[in-house]
Write an enzyme that holds these catalytic residues in place. Structure first.
Site, PDB file in Angstrom:
ATOM      1  N   ASP B 195     -95.227   1.363  96.070  1.00 59.67           N
ATOM      2  CA  ASP B 195     -96.231   0.774  95.384  1.00 59.67           C
ATOM      3  C   ASP B 195     -97.202   0.456  96.327  1.00 59.67           C
ATOM      4  OD1 ASP B 195     -98.782  -0.591  94.426  1.00 59.67           O
ATOM      5  OD2 ASP B 195     -97.886  -1.178  92.997  1.00 59.67           O
ATOM      6  N   GLN B 198    -101.478  -2.421  97.531  1.00 60.88           N
ATOM      7  CA  GLN B 198    -101.988  -3.831  97.823  1.00 60.88           C
ATOM      8  C   GLN B 198    -102.170  -3.639  98.891  1.00 60.88           C
ATOM      9  OE1 GLN B 198    -103.842  -6.368  96.321  1.00 60.88           O
ATOM     10  NE2 GLN B 198    -103.664  -5.369  94.345  1.00 60.88           N
ATOM     11  N   LYS B 221    -108.853  -0.061  95.896  1.00 66.19           N
ATOM     12  CA  LYS B 221    -108.896  -1.556  96.191  1.00 66.19           C
ATOM     13  C   LYS B 221    -109.035  -1.579  98.438  1.00 66.19           C
ATOM     14  CE  LYS B 221    -105.066  -2.748  93.463  1.00 66.19           C
ATOM     15  NZ  LYS B 221    -105.824  -3.899  92.117  1.00 66.19           N
TER      16      LYS B 221
END
Lengths: 141, 406
Positions: B195, B198, B221
């Site tokens: 994932d 971030q 993001k």
């Protein structure tokens, strides 16, 4: 009222020095209320005798608004009948939706200080947690 | 590079100099180049891509596919066919859970994730485990938020079929040892999903060097628009992967009874695609490349070090994760004694400072840390030293507002 003023004038006193926080002996009704998204968590205890709320206390943790709101709610509902308490809850919810009258606000007494929460959508769930829990508890009777 | 000039690229920042935006881990702001690319798509090339035989549609198709090729180069994917556009990381992970996990897991198999995962990297695996009878196994970090080698070896074993882990934790900011997880999982015959939501905004990603089987990310993001994300899939896996959603634009041939699938990667992109979003993401990737990750990292480290140093002077603040600002990816999660994080965030909002408060979609981590919720300041390269100082100044006034004396 601005948020900081609201904290300073009303919320802090009820949050830091609540009048009704603690554990009750032999409550008639106990209901837990939770706001999962923020972690507000209260356990509302009511003593009802002859349809009158003769005692009410809460335990729990959460943000200042949630904790102060339930403490002020208990000030409002002590000595009230079940129907009167539910009526007050309806007026409080109306205040948060911005539809309460001047008379409603007067009846809500100190709890009416939270009327500005109607302009703070992120904090509505905090303010109504105690009232919502009481409504649910009384509905179970 | 001059930060004030960079900030002029971001209209929302430039037009609101009084607002300190420290919620970049939730979503970044977008530069005008990205906003212009989206507007330009609708103003000059708007048509349904991939189907029309006229110029506008072909232009729309070209912009969509150029974005895919660009993103593939950006994260080191061997070919654009291995990049599936999705709405976001959540959809990317769901695609893998439905199309890969449900078809490849059996009762007794294990899915290994970490307790630091975002809910989007937990719930799809809970679903897959429930439906297949596989077991969910949790890796836990040490006190500094690090998943140790021994934890990886203890949890990833011969029963493991899938490991899924965040590249960077959205709460602790720590970069997880994804290479070690991938090595161990491959030795055990398992596939690994990373994932990258971030991580992609903050560091150079090379999916080939990582040897990741799946890599998921969100455009919003990393300066891109909301509503466009991606999933990278390794070649030998994507070739056998079944479609996730079905419908228009993902077929080759349809009869009353059945259908054959379109070529890669279109078989995974049912319905009209978000071509304008892809064009925006293309511009975002260009913007990040022009800045360079060395610059981005340097800015984040300067700002994070300043924030962590100043916040450590407030005795009633507790910061979670590593003591080393370089290991935070711009994310500083904290609690304030006696004040609920929602009150912290609300008071800061009144002072025009935006931080996140709550469980950050990571409730298992909150339970592991033993806190109900936390506040989180997350920085990006366009934030400034002055903003850090304003944040600390406002933060240090909160306890007084909340009735704790001066």
């Amino acid at each position: 009222m601005e948020l900081k003023q609201l904290y300073r004038e009303i919320v802090n006193e009820h949050n830091l020095h609540p009048s009704h926080k603690g554990t009750m002996q032999d409550p008639t009704l106990v209901l837990r209320g939770v706001n999962p998204s923020c972690g507000d968590d209260i356990n509302l205890q009511l003593k009802i005798e002859n349809d009158v709320i003769t005692d009410a206390m809460f335990e729990g943790s959460g943000c200042a608004i949630s904790q102060a709101s339930v403490d002020m709610m208990i000030d409002d509902i002590l000595g009230k009948s079940r129907d009167e308490a539910l009526d007050l809850a309806g007026k409080f919810m109306g205040m948060i939706r911005g539809t309460a009258t001047e008379d409603d606000l007067e009846e809500l007494d100190e709890a009416a200080a939270l009327s500005d929460v109607s302009h703070m959508p992120a904090r509505v769930k905090c303010a109504v947690l105690g009232w919502h829990t009481m409504e649910q508890a009384l509905a179970e009777v | 590079m001059d930060i004030e000039r960079i900030r002029q690229d971001f209209p929302i920042l430039y037009n609101n100099p009084n607002i300190v935006y420290f919620d970049n881990a939730a979503t970044s702001q977008r530069p005008k180049q990205v906003i212009a690319a989206i507007a330009d798509f609708y103003e000059t090339a708007n048509a349904n891509p991939l189907r029309g035989l006229y110029d506008w549609s072909m232009d729309a198709t070209a912009r969509y596919e150029n974005a895919r090729a660009h993103l593939a180069r950006f994260i080191g994917a061997p070919s654009p066919e291995q990049i599936i556009f999705t709405r976001n990381t959540t959809e990317s992970i769901n695609l893998v859970a439905y199309s890969y996990a449900l078809e490849n897991l059996e009762e007794g198999d294990e899915i290994v994730i970490s307790v630091m995962e975002h809910h989007s990297n937990i719930l799809p695996w809970q679903m897959a485990a429930k439906k297949t009878g596989a077991k969910l196994v949790w890796m836990e970090p040490d006190g500094e938020g690090v998943i140790t080698d021994s934890e990886i070896e203890a949890k990833i074993g011969p029963r493991t079929k899938i490991a899924a882990i965040g590249h960077v934790s959205n709460v602790m900011g720590v970069t997880n040892p994804v290479e070690k997880v991938i090595n161990r999982a491959h030795k055990m015959g398992a596939v690994v999903l990373i994932d990258g939501a971030q991580a992609a905004p903050h560091m150079k990603i090379d999916v080939k060097e990582l040897d990741a089987d799946f890599y998921a990310l969100s455009g919003h993001k990393m300066l891109g628009p909301m509503g466009i994300g991606a999933l990278y899939v390794k070649r030998e896996i994507i070739e056998k992967l079944s479609p996730f959603l079905t419908g228009g634009e993902m077929i080759e041939y349809v009869t009353r009874e059945s259908a054959t699938w379109a070529e890669l990667p279109h078989r995974f992109e049912a319905g009209t695609v978000n071509a304008a979003g892809a064009a925006g993401l293309d511009a975002a990737v260009t913007y990040l490349e022009n800045l360079g990750f060395d610059f981005i990292r340097e800015r984040e480290e300067i700002l994070t070090a300043r924030l962590m140093e100043k916040i450590s002077e407030l005795p009633y603040i507790r910061v979670y994760g590593s003591k080393d600002p370089k290991k935070h990816c711009g994310i500083v999660t904290f609690t304030m004694d006696g004040v609920h994080p929602h009150d912290v965030s609300s008071v800061l909002n009144e002072d025009h400072v935006c931080v996140r408060a709550g469980h950050h979609c990571a409730q298992p981590l909150m339970q592991y840390l033993g806190v109900g919720s936390t506040a989180r300041a997350s920085l990006y390269f366009y934030n400034t030293e002055d903003e850090v100082d304003r944040f600390i100044d406002r933060l240090s006034a909160i306890r007084e507002v909340m009735g704790y004396g001066a």
